[in-house]
Scaffold this motif. Sequence first.
Motif, PDB file in Angstrom:
ATOM      1  N   GLN A   1      -0.278  -2.423  -6.579  1.00 48.85           N
ATOM      2  CA  GLN A   1      -0.525  -2.390  -5.136  1.00 48.85           C
ATOM      3  C   GLN A   1      -1.241  -3.677  -4.742  1.00 48.85           C
ATOM      4  OE1 GLN A   1      -1.557   1.416  -2.601  1.00 48.85           O
ATOM      5  NE2 GLN A   1      -3.398   0.604  -3.506  1.00 48.85           N
TER       6      GLN A   1
ATOM      7  N   LYS B   1     -18.338   5.354  -9.496  1.00 49.97           N
ATOM      8  CA  LYS B   1     -17.118   5.800  -8.806  1.00 49.97           C
ATOM      9  C   LYS B   1     -15.900   5.600  -9.697  1.00 49.97           C
ATOM     10  CE  LYS B   1     -14.582   4.993  -4.474  1.00 49.97           C
ATOM     11  NZ  LYS B   1     -14.739   4.818  -3.039  1.00 49.97           N
TER      12      LYS B   1
ATOM     13  N   SER C   1       0.860  -1.179   0.000  1.00 57.30           N
ATOM     14  CA  SER C   1       0.000   0.000   0.000  1.00 57.30           C
ATOM     15  C   SER C   1       0.903   1.238   0.000  1.00 57.30           C
ATOM     16  CB  SER C   1      -0.883  -0.021   1.258  1.00 57.30           C
ATOM     17  OG  SER C   1      -1.237   1.286   1.640  1.00 57.30           O
ATOM     18  N   THR C   2       0.671   2.145  -0.931  1.00 59.52           N
ATOM     19  CA  THR C   2       1.506   3.356  -0.958  1.00 59.52           C
ATOM     20  C   THR C   2       1.258   4.198   0.299  1.00 59.52           C
ATOM     21  OG1 THR C   2      -0.148   4.431  -2.356  1.00 59.52           O
ATOM     22  CG2 THR C   2       1.798   3.518  -3.465  1.00 59.52           C
TER      23      THR C   2
ATOM     24  N   GLY D   1     -11.007   7.161  -5.362  1.00 54.53           N
ATOM     25  CA  GLY D   1     -11.225   7.361  -3.940  1.00 54.53           C
ATOM     26  C   GLY D   1      -9.966   7.917  -3.283  1.00 54.53           C
TER      27      GLY D   1
ATOM     28  N   ARG E   1      -5.668  -0.138   0.614  1.00 54.98           N
ATOM     29  CA  ARG E   1      -6.692   0.097   1.631  1.00 54.98           C
ATOM     30  C   ARG E   1      -7.617   1.228   1.234  1.00 54.98           C
ATOM     31  NH1 ARG E   1      -4.976   2.203   5.922  1.00 54.98           N
ATOM     32  NH2 ARG E   1      -2.821   2.689   5.412  1.00 54.98           N
ATOM     33  N   GLY E   2      -8.911   1.077   1.549  1.00 57.91           N
ATOM     34  CA  GLY E   2      -9.880   2.121   1.262  1.00 57.91           C
ATOM     35  C   GLY E   2     -10.480   2.655   2.547  1.00 57.91           C
ATOM     36  N   GLN E   3     -11.479   3.501   2.413  1.00 53.97           N
ATOM     37  CA  GLN E   3     -12.163   4.026   3.592  1.00 53.97           C
ATOM     38  C   GLN E   3     -12.983   2.934   4.270  1.00 53.97           C
ATOM     39  OE1 GLN E   3     -14.280   7.757   3.095  1.00 53.97           O
ATOM     40  NE2 GLN E   3     -13.105   8.126   1.241  1.00 53.97           N
TER      41      GLN E   3
END
Length: 254
Positions: free
Chosen positions: A49, A121, A23-24, A124, A53-55
């Motif tokens: 990646q 979408k 994950s950056t 993000g 990870r997201g929200q």
Amino acid sequence: MYKYFAKTQFLGKRVFFLSQCHSTNDEAAKYAKETPDFPEGTTFITSHQTNGRGQRGNEWISPAGQNATFSFLLKPKYIPIDQQFDLNIIVSLGIRRALRKFIGNRLKIKWPNDIYVGDKKMGGILIENTLKGNKIESTVVGIGLNVNQSSFEIDNATSFKLETSKSIEPNEMIENILIDLEEVYAFARVNGLVSLKTEYLNSLYRLNEISFFESRGVKFTGTIWGVTDSGQLLIKSDHNVTSYDLKEIKYLND
Ligand code: BTN
């Protein structure tokens, strides 16, 4: 690979290009911890990646080599901790300004900071702040943008390519975003957020449209009315305006 990043003052002046990483955001956070005097704007870009990870604890899945997945480090000491949402406004407006040149007004910001085209979408943002006392010590801004991906397993996703019928090097897209984002960030530092809040509001997905929502298991119709200074969404329903946190409200339209 497109690696020309010379058109900004500080954002993306120092870039780590990683062929692959988990994950950056994690890479940037690790770097900030190990190098506390890091230059503001240090950027981490990867074409693959593996644990994005997201929200809300979600994962961010992006096939290798097709999209933009990157993070950069800020030191937004001028933003008080109770106004952390200002960063969401700045970052989402920077992205919107860059992409609007290609996509036009259909490009919206879905509160708090999803990048939408129509009802789909396209990107993000994951902002992670490290606080010290009553100051934001450092911030990792992670951005995932669907650029050249042309098929998705979910219905409500789109990409730059699907919207414009054009391909673009993900790194060229990143450079465009960094240029506009730096401008918004620098503007906010000098002029404050007043005009940017108006621009953010006017860019909101479904502003002033009757929409379907769900909160605490109850479905209702309402109209997005605005966003509070601390970043809560205001929805008008049955003549009452109520504020909601990210975890309290779900859109049912898409
Ligand atoms: C969201 O909409 O849930 C936010 C997605 C953010 C994804 C980006 S991709 C680059 C950076 N590294 C991560 O692990 N996440 C962000």
